[in-house]
Design an enzyme around this catalytic site. Structure first.
Site, PDB file in Angstrom:
ATOM      1  CG  ASP A   1       5.624   3.644   1.058  1.00 56.30           C
ATOM      2  OD1 ASP A   1       5.909   4.219   2.134  1.00 56.30           O
ATOM      3  OD2 ASP A   1       4.471   3.599   0.595  1.00 56.30           O
TER       4      ASP A   1
ATOM      5  CE1 TYR B   1      -3.696   2.485   0.640  1.00 59.06           C
ATOM      6  CE2 TYR B   1      -2.439   3.225   2.545  1.00 59.06           C
ATOM      7  CZ  TYR B   1      -3.488   3.398   1.655  1.00 59.06           C
ATOM      8  OH  TYR B   1      -4.327   4.486   1.791  1.00 59.06           O
TER       9      TYR B   1
ATOM     10  CE  LYS C   1       0.792   4.891   8.503  1.00 58.87           C
ATOM     11  NZ  LYS C   1       0.845   4.158   7.265  1.00 58.87           N
TER      12      LYS C   1
HETATM   13  C1  LIG Z   1       0.181   4.640   5.858  1.00 61.30           C
HETATM   14  C2  LIG Z   1       0.953   4.392   4.617  1.00 61.30           C
HETATM   15  C3  LIG Z   1       0.908   5.246   3.515  1.00 61.30           C
HETATM   16  C4  LIG Z   1      -0.070   6.394   3.436  1.00 61.30           C
HETATM   17  O1  LIG Z   1       0.147   7.340   4.394  1.00 61.30           O
HETATM   18  P1  LIG Z   1      -1.057   8.371   4.736  1.00 61.30           P
HETATM   19  O2  LIG Z   1      -0.425   9.332   5.676  1.00 61.30           O
HETATM   20  O3  LIG Z   1      -2.135   7.539   5.337  1.00 61.30           O
HETATM   21  O4  LIG Z   1      -1.469   8.980   3.448  1.00 61.30           O
HETATM   22  C5  LIG Z   1       1.756   5.024   2.457  1.00 61.30           C
HETATM   23  N1  LIG Z   1       2.611   3.995   2.462  1.00 61.30           N
HETATM   24  C6  LIG Z   1       2.683   3.137   3.492  1.00 61.30           C
HETATM   25  C7  LIG Z   1       3.667   2.026   3.455  1.00 61.30           C
HETATM   26  C8  LIG Z   1       1.830   3.281   4.590  1.00 61.30           C
HETATM   27  O5  LIG Z   1       1.852   2.397   5.583  1.00 61.30           O
END
Ligand SMILES: *Cc1c(COP(=O)(O)O)cnc(C)c1O
Length: 442
Positions: A250, A155, A278
């Site tokens: 990511d 994701y 995060k």
């Molecule tokens: C949470 C997450 C996102 C998206 O971040 P948001 O702040 O919710 O837009 C993207 N990549 C990874 C791996 C994530 O866990």
């Protein structure tokens, strides 16, 4: 659910949660502002929560839970950590949004660059989604190519062109997994199974010179925890380099979580661009993209890749992020590892004693368990084959016992530095009872 159980079944009072949820559904879509909060994946009504303190979260009825959601990974120090609150309070006194560059932005960027040797320049944004969007725009601009390669079950936020489910064949263009995403938009997104370097190689053999980038969660954390197989990330590095594509890690979850320098430090593989989010916001909205200066400089104002944000680099998120990162010592990571391995061992043993077939995956304080007979869970189809009904039972048995797991088997269980031996012990005891109840109900 479990009717003839001998194990004591604590009864929870959830009247106020139910009342507020009913009210929420009248004004918020599905009663939530992000879908997994709705508990639909575990077939029930969500808790409405009121406050958090350290490893605990309290619902609207005042029930206390050991929290393993931890702000979906944002809260590596637990809830309401004093140093973070104090930093934010001091910043608040000086105004909220200043509209021009502030020293706090420089300070947080300096910390990120120090922790991540692959990063020479940073651009702050407001979410992980924006970070991924910006990274991909940069990769396309830098390479002058259109196609992007991602992995099933990874994701990267809710971008149109990353909301793709698996194509049936390798190198097949995926269909949109979300309504409202026109097919043309995902036509340039190629999706292959996680941990399958051969699949990546064969896609590149066919379309290599058209592929702008590979984007990957170096430790998958959005299908439960699925660590990279040995050699997988190295293979991605080698293949992308050979074809002149960029490699994007990511690390929105893994950055500052599995090590100060994220998964790239842990596995010793350097991407061209890194997405963060995060943890770096210390509990406030944030995202960041960073990488080689030559690529990053393509962003406006120095380059022609447009990117902007009214709240980007806002002093509140910056100061919470700085205060958080400054508490991330080597001892803290050792402590997280110790607590998390204690939790994992306890869960495995509790399951064994109740003949529950589970498999656990863990990297540091990222943990998940799957109800499965498999000996390994390495990709999305392995994850999908686990028993969701069992997880649902487990989830509610844990809630009854004052332990809050993420309400989906495809989300990561996070341990924070505010968890301690006593809290982990309490959780393991709850797991033991829950596995027993589930076993007897079967
Ligand atoms: C949470 C997450 C996102 C998206 O971040 P948001 O702040 O919710 O837009 C993207 N990549 C990874 C791996 C994530 O866990």
């Amino acid at each position: 659910m479990a009717k003839s159980v001998t194990v004591k079944q604590p009864i929870l009072r959830l009247e106020e949660s139910r009342r507020q949820y009913a009210r929420a559904t009248r004004v918020l879509v599905g009663g939530v502002n992000s879908p997994v909060r709705s508990f639909m994946s575990v077939g029930g009504e969500p808790l409405i929560v009121e406050r958090g303190e350290g490893p605990f979260i309290y619902d609207a009825d005042g029930n206390e839970y050991v929290d393993f959601i931890c702000g979906w990974g944002a809260l590596i120090l637990g809830h309401a950590r004093r140093e973070v609150l104090q930093a934010v309070q001091a910043t608040l006194e000086k105004g909220t949004i200043l509209g021009l560059t502030n020293e706090l932005e420089i300070e947080l960027a300096e910390r990120i660059i120090e922790a991540f040797p692959s990063i020479e320049l940073v651009r702050f944004v407001n979410s992980g989604t924006e970070a991924a969007m910006t990274a991909i725009r940069l990769a396309r601009a830098y390479t002058g190519r259109r196609k992007i390669l991602k992995f099933e079950g990874c994701y990267h936020g809710h971008l149109d062109y990353l909301l793709t489910k698996a194509g049936s064949g390798l190198a097949t263009y995926s269909l949109p997994a979300s309504d409202g995403v026109p097919e043309e938009i995902t036509r340039d997104t190629i999706t292959v199974p996680y941990n399958d370097a051969d699949a990546v190689e064969s896609v590149f053999k066919q379309a290599g010179p058209e592929i702008a980038c590979v984007i990957v969660e170096p430790i998958a954390g959005n299908m439960g925890v699925v660590p990279p197989k040995q050699g997988f990330l190295e293979a991605l590095r080698e293949i992308t380099e050979r074809y002149g594509s960029l490699l994007i890690f990511d690390e929105v979850i893994t950055g500052f979580r599995v090590a100060r320098g994220g998964a790239q430090e842990l596995y010793g593989v350097r991407p061209d661009l890194t997405c963060l989010g995060k943890i770096i916001g210390g509990g406030f909205p944030i995202g960041a993209v960073g990488g080689r200066a030559e690529i990053m400089k393509l962003l406006t104002p120095t380059g022609r890749v447009y990117q902007a944000g009214t709240f980007s680099g806002n002093p509140i998120s910056m100061s919470a992020g700085i205060a958080t990162i400054d508490l991330l010592t080597p001892q803290l990571y050792e402590r997280l590892e110790h607590l998390s391995s204690t939790l994992e061992r306890g869960v495995v043993e509790a399951a064994k004693n109740s003949n529950a077939n589970i498999l656990t995956n863990r990297v540091g304080s990222m943990f998940s368990l799957f109800f499965t007979d498999r000996r390994r869970v390495e990709n999305y189809s392995d994850v999908q084959s686990s028993d969701r009904a069992r997880f649902t039972q487990l989830f509610w048995e844990m809630v009854r016992r004052g332990v809050l797991l993420p309400p989906s088997p495809f989300e990561t269980i996070f341990v924070s530095a505010s968890h301690d031996e006593a809290v982990v012990k309490r959780a393991v005891e709850a797991f033991a009872e829950a596995f027993r109840v589930i076993g007897e109900a079967a």
